[in-house]
Design an enzyme around this catalytic site. Sequence first.
Site, PDB file in Angstrom:
ATOM      1  N   THR A 445       0.814  -1.224   0.000  1.00 23.94           N
ATOM      2  CA  THR A 445       0.000   0.000   0.000  1.00 23.94           C
ATOM      3  C   THR A 445       0.846   1.272   0.000  1.00 23.94           C
ATOM      4  OG1 THR A 445      -1.845  -1.144   1.046  1.00 23.94           O
ATOM      5  CG2 THR A 445      -1.828   1.251   1.185  1.00 23.94           C
ATOM      6  N   ASP A 503      -7.971   4.057  -0.543  1.00 26.17           N
ATOM      7  CA  ASP A 503      -6.712   4.484   0.079  1.00 26.17           C
ATOM      8  C   ASP A 503      -6.056   5.654  -0.659  1.00 26.17           C
ATOM      9  OD1 ASP A 503      -7.303   2.340   1.636  1.00 26.17           O
ATOM     10  OD2 ASP A 503      -5.382   1.315   1.402  1.00 26.17           O
ATOM     11  N   ASP A 530     -11.806   3.918   2.813  1.00 29.83           N
ATOM     12  CA  ASP A 530     -10.694   4.280   3.706  1.00 29.83           C
ATOM     13  C   ASP A 530      -9.756   5.291   3.052  1.00 29.83           C
ATOM     14  OD1 ASP A 530     -11.784   2.269   5.295  1.00 29.83           O
ATOM     15  OD2 ASP A 530     -10.359   0.757   4.594  1.00 29.83           O
ATOM     16  N   ARG A 591     -13.972   4.157  10.158  1.00 30.22           N
ATOM     17  CA  ARG A 591     -13.929   2.901  10.901  1.00 30.22           C
ATOM     18  C   ARG A 591     -12.571   2.766  11.579  1.00 30.22           C
ATOM     19  NH1 ARG A 591     -13.797  -2.039   6.437  1.00 30.22           N
ATOM     20  NH2 ARG A 591     -12.345  -1.117   4.940  1.00 30.22           N
ATOM     21  N   TRP A 593      -9.186   1.335  12.528  1.00 26.77           N
ATOM     22  CA  TRP A 593      -8.148   0.489  11.955  1.00 26.77           C
ATOM     23  C   TRP A 593      -7.110   0.179  13.019  1.00 26.77           C
ATOM     24  CZ3 TRP A 593      -3.668   2.339   8.387  1.00 26.77           C
ATOM     25  CH2 TRP A 593      -2.950   1.229   7.915  1.00 26.77           C
TER      26      TRP A 593
END
Length: 676
Positions: A445, A503, A530, A591, A593
Amino acid sequence: MAQHRRRRTALAIAIPVALTAASAAAYGLLPGSQSRASAATAPAWATATADGFASVNALGQNGTYGGRDGKTVTVKTLADLEKYATASEPYVIVVAATITMDPVGKEIKVQSDKTIVGSGTSGQIVAGGFFLGEGVHNVIIRNLTIRDAYQGTWNDKEHDYDGIQMDGAHHVWIDHNDIRHMADGLIDSRKDTTYLTVSWNRLSQENKAFGIGWTDNVTSDITIHHNWIRETEQRNPSTDNVAHAHLYNNYLEDDPGTDITSSYGNYSRGKTNMLLENSYFQGVNNPVIRDSTATLVQKGNVFSGTSGRNESGGSGAAWDPRSYYPYTLDKAADVPALLKSGAGPRTSIGTTATTTSAAATTLTVAQDGSGQYKTVQAAVDAVPVNNPSRVVISVKPGTYREVVKIPANKPHVTIQGAGSSRKDTVIVYNNAAGTKKPDGSTYGTPGSATVSVQSDDSQLRNLTVTNDFDEATHQDIANQAVALLTQADRIFLDGVIVNGDQDTLEMETAAADKLGRVYIANSYITGNVDFIFGRATAVVDKSVITLKKRWDGTSAGYVTAPSTAADRKGILINRSTVNGDVSAASFYLGRSWHPGGSTTVDPQTTVRNSTLSAAIRSTPWSDMGGFSWKDDRFAEYKNTGAGSGAASGDRPQLTDAQAADQEVADWLGDWTPSAS
């Protein structure tokens, strides 16, 4: 009973779109060190002089210029502040930190010939203030936040804790401060204090804003202009036995969304002779009142949504402020916008570049060969390692398909689009987490980022960063695809577009134990899953967050996914808009993480004073990876729009007291973002 509000408006910080080019450092001095602040070498704020009645020559004092004839000192402790403020000689005292009074309610007894000025927005006085006694004169108090001496009792009769109290002082200038949430009042001008000018301040969250009088003598001359007075109940101001009170271009606002309700606005009492010009009153009860013995002349004021007494008249002699000092009136209709952007502490006051800093170097990039470099990365590579001063990489309009990385050993780098729009200069690439490198491994990522910023004090301005990875075509690989990655401290993103899907914007720190602050202003961030995430301490301010559909046309997603360390601040979305062409009630605000199942992190997202479209779910927070969001830090405060909602067990809202500790200044600490 009204509840006490502690909201910091605007950065406090309210940083304008075009930030003043000023260093976040103080005047280049260590605590207790000194340098001569001569007019030839000192910055303009160190030699500034008052306007209004404080500029008038009287009582043996020629205007108000504070400590400009003395030495400049920078203070970060209570001991140093008190040492210099109470000294007999003149000083320019730069407050470059948050200083907490001990004991609570302490008021430092300032002596004559002093300038006390906050360094940008970092100068804060907490739980106390200043006292100017009989005969104290030639004092300037500027650019400070003075806050939080409140002791839990509204209309407190027991704790006389003011922000600034003056008893028999003269020639005082109070300018560009943010004063709020004190115990008794914000400013008290008492016992014949005169030749006072109060200008460009934010006064808020208090029962008593500004009281003037406590004397039978009618001798005081006072100018009050360009102040934003809001969320205050009384003394806005109340002027008692003031010979000449000139009030102009002030903005009095009673916010209907708070528990504080104004009793009255401007009050002319006793034998006061008040001239009230071109001020704006919004929603205030009894906006202008006078005693039968007072005189009050109104000219050009605007009243919007006000009710109750609105008075003028009296038998006092007419007077013209211009016979004492020059001044220029702004249009009353312009006052709210003018003061919302201009009142309170400024980044340009109390700060200056150090004398040893070199001028910024500019490198140019153009695809057509008209610049020094054809790619952005080539320009980054040309920046010397451990460069001591700023390097601006000016990128001419065009689409630059490349991966850009600013390494950790090249700080102070600005990549800036040279076009007229942030859309003119685009840096784009299409790596995803699952994309294979030449050696057969995958990027992961963070490695997928189009632009990676790993160096402290770096900036992106006026450009677009995009990851255009095609999820629909490549569902066979991990599809996290980062457009912009930050892994450093004091990163400023100003006027940018960050485009992606999953992302989009990853904000991390250089290491788990390192601080990584990011300030994003006047920008656009797009994505679906996200797409604002990481462990950094990040502020998204005055920006637009645009929700996108998934690769298959469905609407479902999460705006934030913080992984904040337990002792740090997480993600703050402030004064922004969340919208997009997606289905109603299809997106969560965030949310929790917990990377790798970590039980030591404490994810945080706060969304406040923002507009939420109908796309936001009525239960806006979600669990992740087996961790309940209710065990972490997720909250809202005074959001509006179809996607906002009332407090519930599934939708926690901050109290006013909690909100006062979750504002931009709390996230950024001693860092004042500035364009440079």
